[in-house]
Design a protein around this motif. Structure first.
Motif, short mmCIF file in Angstrom:
data_model
loop_
_atom_site.label_atom_id
_atom_site.label_comp_id
_atom_site.label_asym_id
_atom_site.label_seq_id
_atom_site.Cartn_x
_atom_site.Cartn_y
_atom_site.Cartn_z
N ARG A 180 -15.33 -0.09 -11.93
CA ARG A 180 -15.54 0.09 -10.68
C ARG A 180 -14.83 0.41 -9.43
O ARG A 180 -15.15 1.25 -8.40
CB ARG A 180 -16.12 -0.90 -10.79
N SER A 181 -13.35 0.22 -10.29
CA SER A 181 -12.24 0.71 -9.11
C SER A 181 -10.89 1.42 -9.36
O SER A 181 -10.62 1.24 -10.49
CB SER A 181 -11.80 -0.35 -8.59
N ASP A 187 -15.50 -3.56 -4.63
CA ASP A 187 -15.20 -2.96 -4.54
C ASP A 187 -14.06 -3.20 -2.51
O ASP A 187 -13.71 -2.70 -2.35
CB ASP A 187 -16.53 -2.59 -3.63
N GLU A 188 -14.21 -4.41 -2.58
CA GLU A 188 -13.02 -5.09 -2.28
C GLU A 188 -12.09 -4.54 -2.17
O GLU A 188 -11.67 -4.58 -0.57
CB GLU A 188 -13.74 -6.67 -1.87
N ALA A 210 -18.91 -6.48 -9.35
CA ALA A 210 -19.03 -5.64 -8.33
C ALA A 210 -18.61 -5.29 -6.75
O ALA A 210 -17.99 -4.45 -6.07
CB ALA A 210 -21.10 -4.94 -8.45
N THR A 211 -18.69 -6.25 -6.01
CA THR A 211 -18.72 -6.69 -4.47
C THR A 211 -16.88 -6.86 -4.95
O THR A 211 -16.68 -6.32 -3.75
CB THR A 211 -19.24 -7.89 -4.03
N GLU A 230 -10.19 -1.96 -3.32
CA GLU A 230 -10.32 -0.76 -3.49
C GLU A 230 -10.42 -0.74 -1.77
O GLU A 230 -9.98 0.40 -1.25
CB GLU A 230 -11.74 0.06 -4.03
N ILE A 231 -11.36 -0.69 -1.10
CA ILE A 231 -11.66 -1.09 0.34
C ILE A 231 -10.08 -1.01 1.09
O ILE A 231 -9.69 -0.57 1.58
CB ILE A 231 -12.78 -1.41 1.21
#
Length: 702
Positions: free
Chosen positions: A191-192, A150-151, A146-147, A153-154
């Motif tokens: 998640r992305s 997010d990483e 999950a982390t 994607e950002i």
């Protein structure tokens, strides 16, 4: 020219090794790649790690980066545009350093750490100003899916251009060996959005490899500030494990293995003697480290002198064992600048696991195949791939020789060839164990004594015209090279490699007697593949024929050109002499002129010219001046020497003076492939020669 900008998503992701590994993977595709580190990573005066290794291993003419202090000053004064102008100038300089212009520029961004909060936005600005597509580098160490999603994607949003372009792909480093790859990808895509859309393709997952992180014993000594009591092989041996002697020897004897650094007070006589005995038994320990400023008693030192004064590194520190072990755990993971071998293996490891196919049309491939300059990394890569596809059975008569055993194991493990060692199986097992190696299941070991009788009658039949008798054949078959050659003659194996112990004559003579030359071949010759910094060249003949005549020289040229083409090198033949064109006269020059004309008549499809001096053949500016109308001058890939004296001297001079790897000699003209090794051959040399032999076996004409 396309630019790829390699950027991290967070600290400690292996940015430098990934950037250089990507450079190597692209070179393997035949692309001409430039490298750039736009801004220095630290304030140190020494070159950046990436710049240093790009120059020494990739032979890139990469410019010095803008100093970090200068860049920080410009940023603090609001002069980012001026900073970017300087970066663009460096990029053009890097591209211009590649002969003929670069197809791709790989630029490495700044690694992220707690001291450079500006690095993230600066990397995005660098990528934008260089008009680069970004390769994101992340790590699977200590992060949840999950982390990580997010990483990525950002980071993708930070680098993506307004039109949606700008993303080339991502690489995941330090993957655990038990990774559920399919499950991870599914969760990341769930998640992305950018991963689910395919706009950011996966370029590779790089597994953790403790072997690649193993420092040399010398690096440990430097880190600890240790006193070197006996250097031994401190520059060659690597610390794979640390044994801190808190227990009695019987309780930890199984830890005294290859690559173990034994940490002990000098007054632990049992440990010192056990380490010495292990070394003398052939276990390549990384070293022996005395703590608390101690040393063995003189009587013990004298008893163990054969080990303590040999190749075993022996160090001493003033700290106790506990503190020493604690300091060892904090050893810097960066590869020292003088440890080229470790970085070379790291780059090959990463390049092997990167997939450049998803980059697709982003990269420009060479437009004309005939103009291709095959770089060494591409040659080695294609060599291994072709050998794997060939799946040939190669016999190695020097089956007990340690380098040969190691090479055979590597070939079997990597699927390069099905190797057959001719040796007593027990002796092979002992050789393997002394090097802390395990014989893989697919490695064949045949005892010559148990199979020799099978070849007496067939050998008598082959040599009947020479009057060979059964007792004579049996005596000759005592030589494992002869035995292996008979296996090849009968089609039981596909090729033979020898020479780590035997002379060239010992290897070639049985082949000429039992294998004989191929149809249409009037002689046996040899070539070396010279792995020059920018491309692979072919040198022939530098090992077999002392003074060939014009007819023989023409045959050597044609054989060498065909071999070059078979291995992906577009042949452009330079018939070498001490004069170019009509500038010289004499019997030696006339021989080369006649040989050149014979090649043209026999093979009009081959670009050939001669006589040419070496500089006229290899340097474009000289070639244009001395032979302006030549189709070969300045661009030759196949260099044919007028005699063995010239060829052998030249190849060794180039090899040693320029630090060039010479793969070979590869023999040409035999009905089946037999190849000779230099008696100073390294394990890698043997591996590549086995691969060459396997590929030759697919090209034989019976």
């Amino acid at each position: 020219m396309k630019t790829l900008f390699v950027a991290p998503t967070r600290n400690g992701v292996g940015l430098t090794s990934t950037a250089l590994g990507l450079l190597r993977a692209l070179e393997r595709q035949g692309l001409k790649v430039a490298f750039l580190k736009p801004i220095a990573q630290t304030h140190e005066a020494a070159p950046d790690d990436s710049v240093h290794f790009a120059r020494t291993l990739a032979h890139a003419v990469t410019p010095d980066p803008i100093g970090l202090a200068a860049a920080e000053e410009q940023l603090s004064l609001g002069q980012e545009e001026e900073l970017m102008e300087g970066v663009i100038a460096l990029a053009r300089q890097a591209a211009a350093g590649v002969t003929g212009g670069a197809d791709v520029l790989v630029a490495e961004g700044l690694a992220l750490n707690e001291r450079n909060g500006y690095a993230g936005p600066l990397n995005a600005s660098l990528a934008r100003n260089l008009e680069a597509d970004v390769v994101l580098v992340s790590s699977l160490a200590g992060v949840t899916p999950a982390t990580l999603a997010d990483e990525l994607e950002i980071a993708a949003q930070a680098f993506r251009r307004s039109d949606g372009s700008g993303l080339a792909g991502y690489v995941l480093n330090f993957a655990p060996r038990e990774l559920d790859f399919g499950g991870l990808l599914a969760e990341l895509r769930a998640r992305s959005r950018v991963l689910a859309s395919g706009d950011l393709p996966l370029l590779g997952v790089i597994a953790q490899s403790p072997a690649l992180g193993a420092p040399r014993t010398l690096d440990v000594a430097r880190h600890l500030g240790a006193e070197i009591l006996n250097e031994g092989e401190a520059t060659l041996r690597r610390v794979v494990s640390t044994v801190v002697t808190a227990r009695s020897v019987p309780k930890m004897a199984d830890l005294f293995t290859s690559g173990a650094l034994v940490v002990t007070p000098g007054d632990r006589e049992d440990v010192v003697m056990a380490a010495a005995l292990s070394h003398l038994s052939g276990v390549p320990l990384a070293g022996l480290l005395f703590t608390s400023g101690s040393a063995p008693e003189p009587s013990i030192e004298k008893l163990c002198r054969a080990a303590l004064g040999s190749t075993l590194p022996v160090l001493r520190v003033e700290t106790n064992s506990y503190n020493t072990a604690s300091r060892l755990s904090r050893l810097d993971a960066r590869v020292p600048h003088d440890d080229l071998e470790r970085m070379e293996r790291t780059l090959d490891f990463i390049a092997d696991r990167l997939d450049t196919v998803p980059l697709g049309t982003r990269l420009r491939t060479p437009e004309v195949e005939g103009e291709r300059r095959l770089p060494p990394s591409a040659f080695r890569y294609e060599l291994i791939q072709k050998a794997r596809a060939a799946n040939k059975r190669i016999v190695l008569p020097e089956g007990e020789e340690p380098r040969t055993v190691r090479a055979a194991i590597r070939c079997v493990e990597k699927g390069i060839a099905r190797c057959v060692l001719l040796a007593n199986p027990e002796k092979v097992r002992q050789v393997a164990e002394s090097q802390s190696l395990t014989l893989p299941q697919g490695l064949e070991v045949l005892d010559p004594a148990s199979i020799r009788a099978n070849y007496v009658a067939p050998m008598v039949d082959l040599r009947r015209s020479k009057g060979l008798t059964a007792p004579q054949a049996e005596a000759q078959l005592e030589d494992t090279v002869v035995l292996g050659t008979m296996m090849l003659a009968l089609g039981e194996v596909d090729g033979l490699v020898s020479g780590a112990v035997h002379t060239t004559a010992n290897t070639v003579r049985p082949a000429l007697q039992l294998i004989k030359t191929a149809p249409g071949a009037s002689l046996v010759s040899s070539i070396f593949f010279m792995l020059m910094p920018e491309q692979v060249l072919v040198y022939g003949d530098a090992a077999i024929n002392p003074n060939p005549g014009a007819e023989e020289l023409a045959d050597i040229a044609i054989q060498s050109a065909d071999s070059a083409r078979a291995f992906g090198i577009p042949p452009r033949i330079a018939m070498l002499s001490y004069s170019t064109g009509e500038s010289g006269a004499g019997a030696d020059v006339e021989k080369v002129k006649t040989a050149t004309q014979l090649v043209r008549e026999r093979r009009p499809d081959l670009p050939v010219d001669g006589p040419l001096q070496y500089d006229a053949a290899s340097v474009l500016s000289v070639g244009r001046q001395k032979a302006p109308n030549s189709p070969v001058a300045g661009r030759a890939t196949v260099f044919i020497f007028p005699d063995l004296n010239t060829g052998n001297t030249t190849y060794k001079a180039v090899q040693r003076a320029a630090g060039v790897v010479a793969v070979g000699p590869m023999l040409q003209g035999l009905r089946k492939p037999v190849n000779d090794l230099s008696r100073g051959a390294l394990v890698d040399d043997i591996v590549y020669t086995i691969a060459l032999t396997a590929i030759q076996a697919t090209q034989e004409r019976l």
